[in-house]
Scaffold this motif. Structure first.
Motif, PDB file in Angstrom:
ATOM      1  N   MET A  14      18.330  16.961  73.273  1.00 43.90           N
ATOM      2  CA  MET A  14      17.334  17.652  72.451  1.00 43.90           C
ATOM      3  C   MET A  14      17.237  16.969  71.091  1.00 43.90           C
ATOM      4  SD  MET A  14      15.091  19.960  72.629  1.00 43.90           S
ATOM      5  CE  MET A  14      15.322  21.337  73.697  1.00 43.90           C
ATOM      6  N   ALA A  15      18.369  16.488  70.579  1.00 46.41           N
ATOM      7  CA  ALA A  15      18.360  15.770  69.299  1.00 46.41           C
ATOM      8  C   ALA A  15      17.509  14.512  69.405  1.00 46.41           C
ATOM      9  CB  ALA A  15      19.785  15.426  68.878  1.00 46.41           C
ATOM     10  N   ASP A  16      17.637  13.781  70.507  1.00 44.26           N
ATOM     11  CA  ASP A  16      16.808  12.592  70.731  1.00 44.26           C
ATOM     12  C   ASP A  16      15.326  12.968  70.701  1.00 44.26           C
ATOM     13  OD1 ASP A  16      19.055  11.017  71.065  1.00 44.26           O
ATOM     14  OD2 ASP A  16      18.900  10.925  73.264  1.00 44.26           O
ATOM     15  N   LYS A  17      14.993  14.048  71.357  1.00 43.06           N
ATOM     16  CA  LYS A  17      13.589  14.471  71.434  1.00 43.06           C
ATOM     17  C   LYS A  17      13.050  14.843  70.057  1.00 43.06           C
ATOM     18  CE  LYS A  17      13.915  16.031  76.212  1.00 43.06           C
ATOM     19  NZ  LYS A  17      13.781  17.164  77.138  1.00 43.06           N
ATOM     20  N   TRP A  18      13.867  15.550  69.261  1.00 45.03           N
ATOM     21  CA  TRP A  18      13.425  15.923  67.924  1.00 45.03           C
ATOM     22  C   TRP A  18      13.237  14.687  67.036  1.00 45.03           C
ATOM     23  CZ3 TRP A  18      11.077  19.958  66.197  1.00 45.03           C
ATOM     24  CH2 TRP A  18      11.259  21.193  66.811  1.00 45.03           C
ATOM     25  N   LEU A  19      14.191  13.800  67.094  1.00 41.82           N
ATOM     26  CA  LEU A  19      14.075  12.587  66.278  1.00 41.82           C
ATOM     27  C   LEU A  19      12.845  11.778  66.686  1.00 41.82           C
ATOM     28  CD1 LEU A  19      17.831  11.540  66.096  1.00 41.82           C
ATOM     29  CD2 LEU A  19      16.394  12.374  64.219  1.00 41.82           C
ATOM     30  N   TYR A  20      12.609  11.667  67.967  1.00 39.61           N
ATOM     31  CA  TYR A  20      11.429  10.940  68.473  1.00 39.61           C
ATOM     32  C   TYR A  20      10.148  11.624  67.972  1.00 39.61           C
ATOM     33  CZ  TYR A  20       8.070   8.874  71.690  1.00 39.61           C
ATOM     34  OH  TYR A  20       6.982   8.224  72.225  1.00 39.61           O
ATOM     35  N   ALA A  21      10.106  12.957  68.085  1.00 39.25           N
ATOM     36  CA  ALA A  21       8.910  13.698  67.670  1.00 39.25           C
ATOM     37  C   ALA A  21       8.659  13.523  66.175  1.00 39.25           C
ATOM     38  CB  ALA A  21       9.061  15.175  68.014  1.00 39.25           C
ATOM     39  N   LEU A  29      -1.228  11.238  69.581  1.00 42.33           N
ATOM     40  CA  LEU A  29      -2.527  11.899  69.702  1.00 42.33           C
ATOM     41  C   LEU A  29      -2.421  13.158  70.556  1.00 42.33           C
ATOM     42  CD1 LEU A  29      -4.780   8.759  70.207  1.00 42.33           C
ATOM     43  CD2 LEU A  29      -4.395  10.055  68.102  1.00 42.33           C
ATOM     44  N   GLU A  30      -1.424  13.185  71.438  1.00 42.42           N
ATOM     45  CA  GLU A  30      -1.160  14.374  72.256  1.00 42.42           C
ATOM     46  C   GLU A  30       0.326  14.459  72.519  1.00 42.42           C
ATOM     47  OE1 GLU A  30      -2.037  12.914  76.740  1.00 42.42           O
ATOM     48  OE2 GLU A  30      -3.801  13.201  75.486  1.00 42.42           O
ATOM     49  N   ARG A  31       0.732  15.566  73.049  1.00 46.12           N
ATOM     50  CA  ARG A  31       2.157  15.815  73.276  1.00 46.12           C
ATOM     51  C   ARG A  31       2.662  14.961  74.439  1.00 46.12           C
ATOM     52  NH1 ARG A  31       4.798  21.639  74.334  1.00 46.12           N
ATOM     53  NH2 ARG A  31       2.975  21.815  75.626  1.00 46.12           N
ATOM     54  N   GLU A  37       8.869  21.065  76.309  1.00 50.45           N
ATOM     55  CA  GLU A  37       9.538  22.342  76.084  1.00 50.45           C
ATOM     56  C   GLU A  37       8.699  23.213  75.148  1.00 50.45           C
ATOM     57  OE1 GLU A  37      11.249  19.448  75.814  1.00 50.45           O
ATOM     58  OE2 GLU A  37      13.041  19.603  77.044  1.00 50.45           O
ATOM     59  N   ARG A  38       8.903  24.514  75.251  1.00 54.27           N
ATOM     60  CA  ARG A  38       8.121  25.468  74.469  1.00 54.27           C
ATOM     61  C   ARG A  38       8.233  25.240  72.965  1.00 54.27           C
ATOM     62  NH1 ARG A  38       9.494  31.365  76.113  1.00 54.27           N
ATOM     63  NH2 ARG A  38      10.064  31.556  73.954  1.00 54.27           N
ATOM     64  N   ILE A  39       9.417  24.850  72.518  1.00 57.31           N
ATOM     65  CA  ILE A  39       9.622  24.649  71.090  1.00 57.31           C
ATOM     66  C   ILE A  39       8.740  23.521  70.563  1.00 57.31           C
ATOM     67  CG2 ILE A  39      11.607  23.099  71.344  1.00 57.31           C
ATOM     68  CD1 ILE A  39      11.303  25.783  68.655  1.00 57.31           C
ATOM     69  N   LYS A  41       5.826  22.715  71.796  1.00 60.75           N
ATOM     70  CA  LYS A  41       4.447  23.219  71.779  1.00 60.75           C
ATOM     71  C   LYS A  41       4.161  23.823  70.415  1.00 60.75           C
ATOM     72  CE  LYS A  41       1.274  26.284  74.159  1.00 60.75           C
ATOM     73  NZ  LYS A  41       1.068  27.660  73.875  1.00 60.75           N
ATOM     74  N   LYS A  42       5.087  24.663  69.946  1.00 63.69           N
ATOM     75  CA  LYS A  42       4.942  25.296  68.634  1.00 63.69           C
ATOM     76  C   LYS A  42       4.965  24.234  67.530  1.00 63.69           C
ATOM     77  CE  LYS A  42       4.866  28.920  65.934  1.00 63.69           C
ATOM     78  NZ  LYS A  42       3.655  29.666  65.766  1.00 63.69           N
ATOM     79  N   PHE A  43       5.829  23.262  67.651  1.00 63.52           N
ATOM     80  CA  PHE A  43       5.938  22.168  66.674  1.00 63.52           C
ATOM     81  C   PHE A  43       4.604  21.440  66.534  1.00 63.52           C
ATOM     82  CE2 PHE A  43       6.848  17.574  66.069  1.00 63.52           C
ATOM     83  CZ  PHE A  43       7.372  17.616  64.796  1.00 63.52           C
ATOM     84  N   PHE A  44       3.981  21.116  67.652  1.00 64.56           N
ATOM     85  CA  PHE A  44       2.719  20.393  67.597  1.00 64.56           C
ATOM     86  C   PHE A  44       1.576  21.281  67.098  1.00 64.56           C
ATOM     87  CE2 PHE A  44       5.043  17.346  70.143  1.00 64.56           C
ATOM     88  CZ  PHE A  44       4.593  16.149  69.611  1.00 64.56           C
ATOM     89  N   GLU A  45       1.630  22.571  67.379  1.00 68.98           N
ATOM     90  CA  GLU A  45       0.617  23.492  66.841  1.00 68.98           C
ATOM     91  C   GLU A  45       0.706  23.531  65.319  1.00 68.98           C
ATOM     92  OE1 GLU A  45       1.363  27.236  68.755  1.00 68.98           O
ATOM     93  OE2 GLU A  45       0.465  26.577  70.644  1.00 68.98           O
ATOM     94  N   VAL A  46       1.915  23.615  64.790  1.00 72.28           N
ATOM     95  CA  VAL A  46       2.115  23.644  63.344  1.00 72.28           C
ATOM     96  C   VAL A  46       1.675  22.319  62.731  1.00 72.28           C
ATOM     97  CG1 VAL A  46       3.865  23.771  61.511  1.00 72.28           C
ATOM     98  CG2 VAL A  46       3.926  25.380  63.416  1.00 72.28           C
TER      99      VAL A  46
END
Length: 145
Positions: A14-21, A29-31, A37-39, A41-46
Motif C-alpha cells: 500500500m505504501a508503494d501505491k501511495w508513493l506512486y500516486a 489522466l485517469e486512475r 482500491e476505494r481509498i 477513488k476518494k483520493f482522485f476525487e479530492v
C-alpha cells in the motif's frame, strides 16, 4: 520521493501505491489499474476538486457548505421531533396508566364494599340467594365470608 522509481507493474504494498500516486498525480489522466482500491477513488476525487478553476472551486465549497448546513438543520429537526414524540408518548402513557389504575381501584373498592355488605347481610340472617341478588357476589363467595 525522488528516490521512488517503481513503475505501476512493480507496486506491491500500500505504501508503494501511495508513493506512486503522489509522485505521478500531475501526469495521470485517469486512475491506474493498480490503484483501484476505494481509498484511491476518494483520493482522485479530492485531487479533481483541487484542480478546479478558482471560481468553480469556490462554488463547489459553497455548495458543500449549503449541503452540510441543510443536513444539520434536518438532523436537528429530526432529533427535536423524536424528543417531542417521546415526551408526548410518555404523557399519554402516564394518563392511560392513571386511568387504568383508577378503574382497577374502583373495581377493587366495589368488590370490597360488596363483600362488606354481604358480611353484614349474612350477620343479619339474610339468605344467600338474597345477598347474591343485591351484592352480585356468587354463593361460593358469600359462603366463604
Amino acid at each position: 520521493m525522488p528516490k521512488f522509481q517503481k513503475s505501476e507493474d512493480e507496486l506491491e504494498t500500500m505504501a508503494d501505491k501511495w508513493l506512486y500516486a503522489l509522485k505521478n498525480l500531475p501526469r495521470l489522466l485517469e486512475r491506474p489499474a493498480a490503484l483501484q482500491e476505494r481509498i484511491f477513488k476518494k483520493f482522485f476525487e479530492v485531487a479533481e476538486i483541487g484542480n478546479l478553476p478558482k471560481e468553480e472551486y469556490a462554488k463547489y465549497f459553497e455548495s458543500e457548505k449549503v449541503y452540510y448546513d441543510n443536513d444539520g438543520a434536518i438532523r436537528t429537526a429530526e432529533a427535536k421531533g423524536r424528543a417531542e414524540g417521546r415526551a408526548e408518548g410518555r404523557a399519554e402513557g402516564r394518563a392511560e396508566g392513571r386511568a387504568e389504575g383508577r378503574a382497577e381501584g374502583e373495581t377493587i373498592g366495589a368488590i370490597k364494599n360488596a363483600k362488606e355488605n354481604a358480611r353484614k347481610m349474612k350477620a343479619d340472617g339474610m339468605s344467600t340467594e338474597l345477598i347474591a341478588k343485591y351484592t352480585g357476589l356468587t354463593a361460593e363467595e358469600i359462603n366463604g365470608l
